[in-house]
Design a protein around this motif. Structure first.
Motif, PDB file in Angstrom:
ATOM      1  N   ARG A  94      35.415  44.828  36.546  1.00  0.00           N
ATOM      2  CA  ARG A  94      36.053  44.974  37.860  1.00  0.00           C
ATOM      3  C   ARG A  94      37.188  43.969  37.978  1.00  0.00           C
ATOM      4  O   ARG A  94      37.098  42.859  37.486  1.00  0.00           O
ATOM      5  CB  ARG A  94      35.054  44.711  38.980  1.00  0.00           C
ATOM      6  N   GLU A  95      38.244  44.390  38.660  1.00  0.00           N
ATOM      7  CA  GLU A  95      39.367  43.504  38.966  1.00  0.00           C
ATOM      8  C   GLU A  95      39.759  43.720  40.415  1.00  0.00           C
ATOM      9  O   GLU A  95      39.561  44.800  40.965  1.00  0.00           O
ATOM     10  CB  GLU A  95      40.566  43.809  38.074  1.00  0.00           C
ATOM     11  N   MET A  96      40.321  42.686  41.004  1.00  0.00           N
ATOM     12  CA  MET A  96      40.750  42.787  42.396  1.00  0.00           C
ATOM     13  C   MET A  96      42.063  42.026  42.541  1.00  0.00           C
ATOM     14  O   MET A  96      42.165  40.887  42.105  1.00  0.00           O
ATOM     15  CB  MET A  96      39.684  42.183  43.306  1.00  0.00           C
ATOM     16  N   THR A  97      43.039  42.692  43.130  1.00  0.00           N
ATOM     17  CA  THR A  97      44.298  42.023  43.449  1.00  0.00           C
ATOM     18  C   THR A  97      44.262  41.653  44.925  1.00  0.00           C
ATOM     19  O   THR A  97      44.157  42.517  45.787  1.00  0.00           O
ATOM     20  CB  THR A  97      45.509  42.929  43.161  1.00  0.00           C
ATOM     21  N   ILE A  98      44.319  40.369  45.172  1.00  0.00           N
ATOM     22  CA  ILE A  98      44.335  39.862  46.542  1.00  0.00           C
ATOM     23  C   ILE A  98      45.789  39.648  46.928  1.00  0.00           C
ATOM     24  O   ILE A  98      46.520  38.930  46.247  1.00  0.00           O
ATOM     25  CB  ILE A  98      43.535  38.551  46.642  1.00  0.00           C
ATOM     26  N   THR A  99      46.220  40.270  48.005  1.00  0.00           N
ATOM     27  CA  THR A  99      47.611  40.140  48.438  1.00  0.00           C
ATOM     28  C   THR A  99      47.806  38.981  49.403  1.00  0.00           C
ATOM     29  O   THR A  99      48.895  38.439  49.518  1.00  0.00           O
ATOM     30  CB  THR A  99      48.087  41.438  49.116  1.00  0.00           C
ATOM     31  N   LEU A 123      41.625  38.552  40.624  1.00  0.00           N
ATOM     32  CA  LEU A 123      40.253  38.083  40.434  1.00  0.00           C
ATOM     33  C   LEU A 123      39.506  39.032  39.517  1.00  0.00           C
ATOM     34  O   LEU A 123      39.720  40.239  39.559  1.00  0.00           O
ATOM     35  CB  LEU A 123      39.500  38.016  41.767  1.00  0.00           C
ATOM     36  N   GLN A 124      38.628  38.462  38.722  1.00  0.00           N
ATOM     37  CA  GLN A 124      37.734  39.239  37.873  1.00  0.00           C
ATOM     38  C   GLN A 124      36.415  38.487  37.757  1.00  0.00           C
ATOM     39  O   GLN A 124      36.311  37.336  38.175  1.00  0.00           O
ATOM     40  CB  GLN A 124      38.360  39.435  36.500  1.00  0.00           C
ATOM     41  N   ASN A 125      35.428  39.134  37.198  1.00  0.00           N
ATOM     42  CA  ASN A 125      34.146  38.483  36.978  1.00  0.00           C
ATOM     43  C   ASN A 125      34.350  37.337  35.980  1.00  0.00           C
ATOM     44  O   ASN A 125      35.094  37.454  35.024  1.00  0.00           O
ATOM     45  CB  ASN A 125      33.134  39.490  36.417  1.00  0.00           C
TER      46      ASN A 125
END
Length: 193
Positions: A94-99, A123-125
């Protein structure tokens, strides 16, 4: 005509599955455990404060710069955070781009300092290295700046003790999704161990 309909159907299926994956990732990151492992190169108004131990370690000009910025609520901080993200399902990539990332520092359970990071963060694990830059502002209490909380923080820092029992860092990310930016509804507490 038939090929065009198939292409549109495939595109809609891809968009739907991508949206479901992103929703699943958002839920996973909201439920994850966050641990602050380390902080390096902390600078306030461009002044390296990592080696400062006493007020006498600051030049008059450095002290005046920091004091004026605190008074004006314009103190600039930059650092590199090493944030460990532990997912409930670590085997799922999983990956997440925080704006945008709102943050607040609580002293003895009371919000004292706050800010917002406007640069995108990935962010990633696992361990994440996050270079950040933010304005540090005093929170308000009953319409007045929380000088009492700042005073508590300064007293704790001067005692040179383990601050983990007195300080709590909380974050509130906003992530970009196919349907627009979504802010996590509540602050997430970042632990220190």
């Amino acid at each position: 005509m038939m090929q065009k309909n198939i292409a549109i159907l495939l595109l809609l299926t891809l968009l739907f599955s991508f949206g479901c994956k992103q929703a699943s990732d958002l839920k996973a990151f909201t439920e994850a455990k966050y641990n602050l492992q380390e902080m390096q190169d902390l600078k306030l108004n461009g002044i390296d404060v990592m080696q400062k131990r006493n007020p006498s370690d600051f030049t008059t000009r450095e002290g005046d710069s920091i004091l004026a910025s605190i008074t004006d609520n314009t103190l600039q901080a930059s650092t590199t955070l090493y944030l460990q993200v532990q997912m409930l399902e670590p085997e799922v990539a999983r990956e997440m781009t925080i704006t945008k990332l709102k943050w607040q520092l609580l002293v003895d359970g009371e919000a004292t300092l706050a800010g917002q990071i406007d640069e995108p963060l990935e962010l990633q694990n696992g361990l994440n290295e996050l270079p950040i830059s933010t304005v540090v502002q005093m929170t308000e209490k009953e319409g007045m700046r929380n000088y009492e909380g700042l005073s508590k923080l300064m007293t704790l820092l001067s005692q040179k003790k383990d601050l983990r029992q007195n300080l709590t860092l909380q974050i509130k990310p906003t992530v970009q999704t196919p349907i627009g930016a979504i802010e996590v509804p509540e602050y997430i507490t970042v632990s220190d161990s």
